[in-house]
Design a protein around this motif. Structure first.
Motif, mmCIF file in Angstrom:
data_model
loop_
_atom_site.group_PDB
_atom_site.id
_atom_site.type_symbol
_atom_site.label_atom_id
_atom_site.label_comp_id
_atom_site.label_asym_id
_atom_site.label_seq_id
_atom_site.Cartn_x
_atom_site.Cartn_y
_atom_site.Cartn_z
ATOM 1 N N LYS A 6 0.762 -1.136 0.005
ATOM 2 C CA LYS A 6 0.051 0.013 0.015
ATOM 3 C C LYS A 6 0.896 1.301 -0.191
ATOM 4 C CE LYS A 6 -3.756 -2.216 2.457
ATOM 5 N NZ LYS A 6 -4.680 -2.066 3.684
ATOM 6 N N THR A 7 0.759 2.215 -1.022
ATOM 7 C CA THR A 7 1.554 3.222 -1.065
ATOM 8 C C THR A 7 0.868 4.128 -1.976
ATOM 9 O OG1 THR A 7 3.914 3.842 -1.646
ATOM 10 C CG2 THR A 7 2.936 2.329 -3.201
ATOM 11 N N ARG A 8 1.479 5.323 -2.042
ATOM 12 C CA ARG A 8 1.101 6.495 -2.947
ATOM 13 C C ARG A 8 1.480 6.166 -4.456
ATOM 14 N NH1 ARG A 8 -0.278 12.225 -0.896
ATOM 15 N NH2 ARG A 8 -1.985 11.728 0.419
ATOM 16 N N VAL A 9 1.125 5.918 -5.642
ATOM 17 C CA VAL A 9 1.452 5.759 -6.599
ATOM 18 C C VAL A 9 1.748 6.888 -7.653
ATOM 19 C CG1 VAL A 9 0.061 3.546 -6.790
ATOM 20 C CG2 VAL A 9 -0.906 5.495 -7.752
ATOM 21 N N PRO A 10 2.889 6.688 -8.326
ATOM 22 C CA PRO A 10 3.380 7.785 -9.323
ATOM 23 C C PRO A 10 2.354 8.025 -10.466
ATOM 24 C CG PRO A 10 4.608 5.714 -9.770
ATOM 25 C CD PRO A 10 3.640 5.454 -8.608
ATOM 26 N N GLU A 11 1.570 7.002 -10.987
ATOM 27 C CA GLU A 11 0.754 7.276 -12.264
ATOM 28 C C GLU A 11 -0.189 6.176 -12.327
ATOM 29 O OE1 GLU A 11 4.120 5.564 -15.192
ATOM 30 O OE2 GLU A 11 3.666 7.550 -14.935
ATOM 31 N N PHE A 12 -1.396 6.429 -12.917
ATOM 32 C CA PHE A 12 -2.530 5.556 -13.226
ATOM 33 C C PHE A 12 -2.412 5.414 -14.755
ATOM 34 C CE2 PHE A 12 -4.233 7.536 -9.219
ATOM 35 C CZ PHE A 12 -4.528 6.314 -8.638
ATOM 36 N N ILE A 13 -3.216 4.107 -14.998
ATOM 37 C CA ILE A 13 -3.310 3.947 -16.534
ATOM 38 C C ILE A 13 -4.652 4.313 -17.154
ATOM 39 C CG2 ILE A 13 -2.738 2.224 -18.628
ATOM 40 C CD1 ILE A 13 -0.898 0.929 -16.671
ATOM 41 N N LEU A 14 -5.041 5.100 -18.041
ATOM 42 C CA LEU A 14 -6.403 5.227 -18.611
ATOM 43 C C LEU A 14 -6.480 4.448 -19.706
ATOM 44 C CD1 LEU A 14 -6.381 9.180 -18.324
ATOM 45 C CD2 LEU A 14 -7.632 7.709 -16.624
ATOM 46 N N ASN A 89 0.126 7.196 -25.135
ATOM 47 C CA ASN A 89 0.642 7.140 -23.794
ATOM 48 C C ASN A 89 -0.625 7.340 -22.934
ATOM 49 O OD1 ASN A 89 1.862 7.138 -21.339
ATOM 50 N ND2 ASN A 89 2.994 8.840 -21.735
ATOM 51 N N LYS A 90 -0.897 6.171 -22.291
ATOM 52 C CA LYS A 90 -2.130 6.085 -21.532
ATOM 53 C C LYS A 90 -1.839 6.598 -20.020
ATOM 54 C CE LYS A 90 -4.274 2.579 -24.393
ATOM 55 N NZ LYS A 90 -5.104 1.111 -24.428
ATOM 56 N N MET A 91 -0.618 6.809 -19.796
ATOM 57 C CA MET A 91 -0.379 7.261 -18.316
ATOM 58 C C MET A 91 -0.989 8.725 -17.990
ATOM 59 S SD MET A 91 1.368 4.621 -17.254
ATOM 60 C CE MET A 91 2.239 3.234 -17.870
ATOM 61 N N ILE A 92 -1.313 8.805 -16.689
ATOM 62 C CA ILE A 92 -1.677 9.985 -15.930
ATOM 63 C C ILE A 92 -1.013 9.953 -14.576
ATOM 64 C CG2 ILE A 92 -3.847 9.452 -15.276
ATOM 65 C CD1 ILE A 92 -4.953 12.116 -15.434
ATOM 66 N N THR A 93 -0.415 11.057 -14.149
ATOM 67 C CA THR A 93 0.363 10.936 -12.915
ATOM 68 C C THR A 93 -0.842 11.056 -11.856
ATOM 69 O OG1 THR A 93 0.323 13.420 -12.870
ATOM 70 C CG2 THR A 93 2.137 12.334 -13.725
ATOM 71 N N TYR A 94 -0.394 10.686 -10.609
ATOM 72 C CA TYR A 94 -1.292 10.620 -9.262
ATOM 73 C C TYR A 94 -1.896 12.063 -9.178
ATOM 74 C CZ TYR A 94 -2.705 10.284 -4.466
ATOM 75 O OH TYR A 94 -3.238 10.292 -3.243
ATOM 76 N N GLU A 95 -0.797 13.048 -9.252
ATOM 77 C CA GLU A 95 -1.398 14.342 -9.114
ATOM 78 C C GLU A 95 -2.288 15.121 -10.020
ATOM 79 O OE1 GLU A 95 1.725 13.429 -8.858
ATOM 80 O OE2 GLU A 95 2.416 13.580 -6.720
ATOM 81 N N LEU A 164 -7.631 11.273 -1.372
ATOM 82 C CA LEU A 164 -6.121 11.472 -1.095
ATOM 83 C C LEU A 164 -5.688 10.352 0.434
ATOM 84 C CD1 LEU A 164 -5.538 15.172 -1.086
ATOM 85 C CD2 LEU A 164 -4.653 13.403 -2.603
ATOM 86 N N ARG A 165 -6.910 10.185 1.173
ATOM 87 C CA ARG A 165 -6.496 9.404 2.328
ATOM 88 C C ARG A 165 -6.545 7.666 1.860
ATOM 89 N NH1 ARG A 165 -11.064 6.266 3.421
ATOM 90 N NH2 ARG A 165 -10.764 5.915 5.331
#
Length: 306
Positions: A6-14, A89-95, A164-165
């Motif tokens: 369990k951690t914060r992730v750098p990016e998601f995949i759309l 590129n299907k990536m989107i950052t966590y932020e 965010l939690r």
């Protein structure tokens, strides 16, 4: 990152609307066209209201704000989708995902409240015509707009802070073309019960408030129109709210349609395709509905192009 960690992730995949490479140019062209039509159409409505002094009334004040909201609503998702297709590129950052989700929720909810305020404006205009200028003065219009912004800011900020939690694992694929709130919550490793509770409670609360206001306004409007003795008076009264009623029906009709389709189908890709109706098609059609059914808007648009 190890599975289950369990951690914060750098990016998601759309994942988008289709994985087929042959479909990507078609999707790019179609959504680029719809976005440009949406942007241009709503921008023209705003310019028409600003430039024509005859349109400096509460109804058109709220209409111009609705047009601005629709531009921002589509701009929160479509440019990123087009960029992903173009860059392959299907990536989107966590932020970036949280930011997109915040603005999408913000402007979607603001659309909802503006339609409610516009229904109230039509109620006052038709049911209380002699008191219209007194009731719908500049201060009241400003207050109603400010109230709409405050409620939607609170709603979207609450939803974003709740996300965010959450902690996320390795399954970071979102079966959608943007970071949709429910889809992101479903990817969480931590317990999402509180998120679902807040999401559904606030959505039902704000949705009920808006629908109640719209239904109350139109119940009074229809009752007032039916009491009119003149057929010409009935037509004129109905024509002043016909465009708004069409937009309300389109907005809520597509919204409920997407909800029912997602509830009936377990296929997230099907729900993503259905969501195109209220995320892209509805904002695109709004300017046409108002311009085609409204003589004042038509005249103002002619002045722009003349």
């Amino acid at each position: 990152m190890e599975p289950g960690n369990k951690t914060r992730v750098p990016e998601f995949i759309l994942l988008g609307l289709s994985n087929e490479a042959v479909m990507q140019p078609l999707l790019f062209g179609m959504f680029l066209f719809m976005y440009l039509v949406t942007f241009t159409g709503n921008l023209l409505i705003m310019l028409a209201v600003i430039r024509d002094s005859n349109l400096h009334t509460p109804m058109y004040f709220f209409l111009s704000n609705l047009s601005l909201t629709d531009i921002c609503f589509t701009s929160s998702t479509i440019p990123k989708m087009l960029l992903n297709i173009q860059m392959q590129n299907k990536m989107i950052t966590y932020e970036g995902c949280i930011t997109q989700m915040y603005f999408f929720t913000l402007f979607g909810a603001l659309d909802n409240f503006l339609l409610t305020v516009m229904a109230y404006d039509r109620f006052v205009a038709i049911c209380l015509p002699l008191h219209y200028t007194v009731i719908m003065n500049h201060k009241v219009c400003g207050f109603l707009l400010l109230l709409s912004w405050v409620l939607t800011l609170f709603y979207s900020l609450t939803q974003s802070l709740m996300v965010l939690r959450l902690s996320f694992c390795t399954d970071l694929e979102i079966p959608h073309f943007f970071c949709e709130l429910k889809q992101v919550i479903q990817l969480a490793c931590s317990d999402p019960f509180l998120n679902y509770l807040v999401m559904y409670f606030t959505a039902v609360l704000l949705g009920t408030m808006s629908l109640t206001g719209i239904l109350f306004s139109y119940t009074k409007i229809i009752s007032s129109i039916l009491r009119m003795s003149s057929a010409g008076g009935k037509y004129k009264a109905f024509s002043t709210c016909g465009s708004h009623l069409s937009v309300v029906s389109l907005f809520y009709g597509t919204g409920f349609g997407v909800y029912l389709s997602s509830a009936a189908s377990q296929n997230s890709r099907t729900s993503a395709i259905a969501s195109v109706m209220y995320t892209v098609v509805t904002p695109m059609l709004n300017p046409f509905i108002y311009s085609l059914r409204n003589k004042d808007i038509k005249q103002a648009l002619r002045k722009i192009f003349s």
